[in-house]
Scaffold this motif. Structure first.
Motif, short mmCIF file in Angstrom:
data_model
loop_
_atom_site.label_atom_id
_atom_site.label_comp_id
_atom_site.label_asym_id
_atom_site.label_seq_id
_atom_site.Cartn_x
_atom_site.Cartn_y
_atom_site.Cartn_z
N SER A 1 -67.04 -34.60 54.81
CA SER A 1 -66.82 -34.09 53.34
C SER A 1 -67.61 -33.28 52.48
O SER A 1 -68.67 -32.89 52.92
CB SER A 1 -67.22 -35.58 52.27
OG SER A 1 -67.31 -35.34 50.80
N PRO A 2 -67.05 -32.42 51.67
CA PRO A 2 -67.81 -31.18 51.01
C PRO A 2 -68.80 -31.87 50.16
O PRO A 2 -69.97 -30.95 49.88
CB PRO A 2 -66.65 -30.62 50.13
CG PRO A 2 -65.32 -30.88 50.81
CD PRO A 2 -65.63 -32.38 51.24
N GLU A 3 -68.86 -33.06 49.83
CA GLU A 3 -69.46 -33.60 48.79
C GLU A 3 -71.26 -33.67 49.69
O GLU A 3 -72.38 -33.71 49.06
CB GLU A 3 -69.53 -35.01 48.55
CG GLU A 3 -67.83 -35.09 47.93
CD GLU A 3 -67.72 -34.11 46.69
OE1 GLU A 3 -68.81 -34.13 45.94
OE2 GLU A 3 -66.73 -33.88 46.60
N THR A 4 -71.21 -33.82 50.94
CA THR A 4 -72.51 -33.79 51.79
C THR A 4 -72.91 -32.26 52.20
O THR A 4 -73.94 -32.43 52.92
CB THR A 4 -72.43 -34.72 53.12
OG1 THR A 4 -71.17 -34.35 53.69
CG2 THR A 4 -71.84 -35.99 52.39
N LEU A 5 -72.25 -31.30 51.65
CA LEU A 5 -72.63 -29.99 52.33
C LEU A 5 -74.03 -29.69 51.99
O LEU A 5 -74.66 -28.78 52.77
CB LEU A 5 -71.47 -28.91 51.78
CG LEU A 5 -71.83 -27.47 51.92
CD1 LEU A 5 -71.91 -27.31 53.59
CD2 LEU A 5 -70.79 -26.59 51.59
N ARG A 6 -74.38 -30.00 50.86
CA ARG A 6 -75.64 -29.44 50.30
C ARG A 6 -76.88 -29.92 51.15
O ARG A 6 -77.83 -29.38 51.31
CB ARG A 6 -75.71 -29.89 48.81
CG ARG A 6 -74.96 -28.79 47.87
CD ARG A 6 -75.25 -28.84 46.43
NE ARG A 6 -74.39 -27.93 45.79
CZ ARG A 6 -74.99 -26.73 45.48
NH1 ARG A 6 -75.75 -26.19 45.98
NH2 ARG A 6 -73.85 -25.65 44.82
N ALA A 7 -76.76 -31.10 51.39
CA ALA A 7 -77.42 -31.78 52.59
C ALA A 7 -77.79 -30.95 53.76
O ALA A 7 -78.76 -30.84 54.22
CB ALA A 7 -77.36 -33.15 52.83
N THR A 8 -76.69 -30.54 54.15
CA THR A 8 -76.55 -29.90 55.46
C THR A 8 -77.39 -28.45 55.32
O THR A 8 -77.94 -27.85 55.98
CB THR A 8 -75.11 -29.56 56.02
OG1 THR A 8 -74.43 -30.77 56.30
CG2 THR A 8 -75.30 -28.78 57.39
N ILE A 9 -76.64 -27.90 54.08
CA ILE A 9 -77.67 -26.55 53.56
C ILE A 9 -79.04 -26.76 53.60
O ILE A 9 -79.77 -25.80 54.06
CB ILE A 9 -77.08 -26.16 52.33
CG1 ILE A 9 -75.60 -25.64 52.57
CG2 ILE A 9 -77.83 -24.87 51.84
CD1 ILE A 9 -74.85 -25.35 51.17
N GLN A 10 -79.45 -27.95 52.97
CA GLN A 10 -81.06 -28.10 53.05
C GLN A 10 -81.56 -28.23 54.52
O GLN A 10 -82.67 -27.53 54.76
CB GLN A 10 -81.05 -29.43 52.45
CG GLN A 10 -82.60 -29.41 51.85
CD GLN A 10 -83.09 -30.77 51.23
OE1 GLN A 10 -81.96 -31.86 50.93
NE2 GLN A 10 -83.89 -30.82 50.20
N ARG A 11 -81.06 -28.95 55.45
CA ARG A 11 -81.49 -29.00 56.55
C ARG A 11 -81.67 -27.63 57.48
O ARG A 11 -82.35 -27.20 58.08
CB ARG A 11 -80.56 -29.92 57.27
CG ARG A 11 -80.79 -31.48 57.17
CD ARG A 11 -79.92 -32.23 57.80
NE ARG A 11 -79.63 -31.82 59.09
CZ ARG A 11 -78.31 -31.69 59.52
NH1 ARG A 11 -77.31 -31.85 58.91
NH2 ARG A 11 -78.03 -31.39 60.82
#
Length: 293
Positions: free
Chosen positions: A160-170
């Protein structure tokens, strides 16, 4: 009538530009109505009618968005410093406002941000900006460039795009640990799906950093890859580069059919040249690459 409407919208757009350029300044009604050259007795209603939220709330959201990025993606500033930058006289007032909007304290958000409430909170800000801040592209904005092959390290985001920012943070944390700073190691996004696929689970994008270093085994699943060299149509986007879908649509829908060119067998991708909040959002820059045969 059309010219009058355009003039009115330009004046309102000027206000949004001024706010984003002067988040650290006093953005009171007198100042902003003067920027628009509207009467201060009517400006607040005109702004709300145009953008769907008050001037005060728009300024609050713009400052809070910068603060949330500073918390999630940076560690150079303390929570107190971020609170002051956001216009709060005391950290506890900032903490209360932050918790009210996002359901987390600033310290908790810095450690483990919950992005779903964040996206909901900033929906009105993005809606307001989308009303008048859309860029119209022309063929003069597109250049054809021969780009070199680039070796990259890849962190895949699948889901989901909704979880993209968590991946960006990692991804940011990993590249910091690896010593791959954006000033010396270029940043790319390679899109392998639509921005909003029918099923959110099918969303797919690669977060990439250019590097010749060998990729050692690591817990983040980073793998080596490359962006192939060759001819590309390149569209430069300045300001509000979170959503590059309108620019991509222009390349596919308008530029490509009229150009006589054919797309090459590699996904559309971008290189991010500057980043918010290191620069104000209206100064962020990205280049979109459509590979050509």
């Amino acid at each position: 009538m059309k010219a009058a409407l355009q003039n009115y919208q330009d004046r309102m757009r000027r206000v949004l530009d001024h706010i984003d350029r002067h988040l650290d300044d006093d953005l009171d009604l007198d100042t902003l109505s003067g920027v628009a050259a509207f009467s201060k007795f009517h400006f607040h209603r005109q702004f709300s009618a145009t953008f769907g939220l008050s001037v005060h709330r728009y300024v609050q959201l713009a400052r809070m968005k910068r603060a949330s990025h500073q918390l999630a993606y940076g560690d150079a500033q303390s929570v107190t410093e971020i609170a002051m930058d956001a216009g709060y006289d005391a950290p506890d007032a900032f903490a209360r406002a932050f918790r009210q909007r996002f359901g987390q304290s600033p310290s908790s958000f810095r450690t483990s941000p919950e992005w779903e409430p964040w996206l909901v909170a900033f929906g009105p800000l993005e809606t307001a900006r989308s009303k008048l801040m859309q860029t119209t592209y022309t063929t003069n904005d597109v250049t054809i460039r021969n780009v070199p092959r680039t070796k990259i390290a890849i962190m895949e985001h699948r889901g989901s795009p909704e979880t993209l920012r968590a991946t960006i943070q990692r991804f940011i944390a990993w590249r910091k640990a690896a010593g791959l700073h954006p000033s010396t190691s270029p940043t790319f996004n390679v899109w392998r799906s639509e921005r909003r696929p029918v099923s959110p689970a099918d969303y797919s994008v690669d977060l990439c950093v250019g590097t010749d270093q060998p990729i050692a085994a690591n817990g983040e699943g980073i793998k080596a890859g490359e962006i192939p060299g060759g001819r590309c149509a390149v569209l430069r986007i300045v300001g509000y580069t979170d959503n590059l879908e309108p620019a991509a649509l222009y390349l596919y829908r308008d530029w490509l059919p009229a150009s006589g060119e054919e797309a090459r067998d590699f996904p559309i991708y971008c290189q991010r040249l500057s980043f918010f909040p290191e620069v104000p959002e209206h100064e962020t820059v990205a280049e979109l690459f459509l590979p050509l045969k």
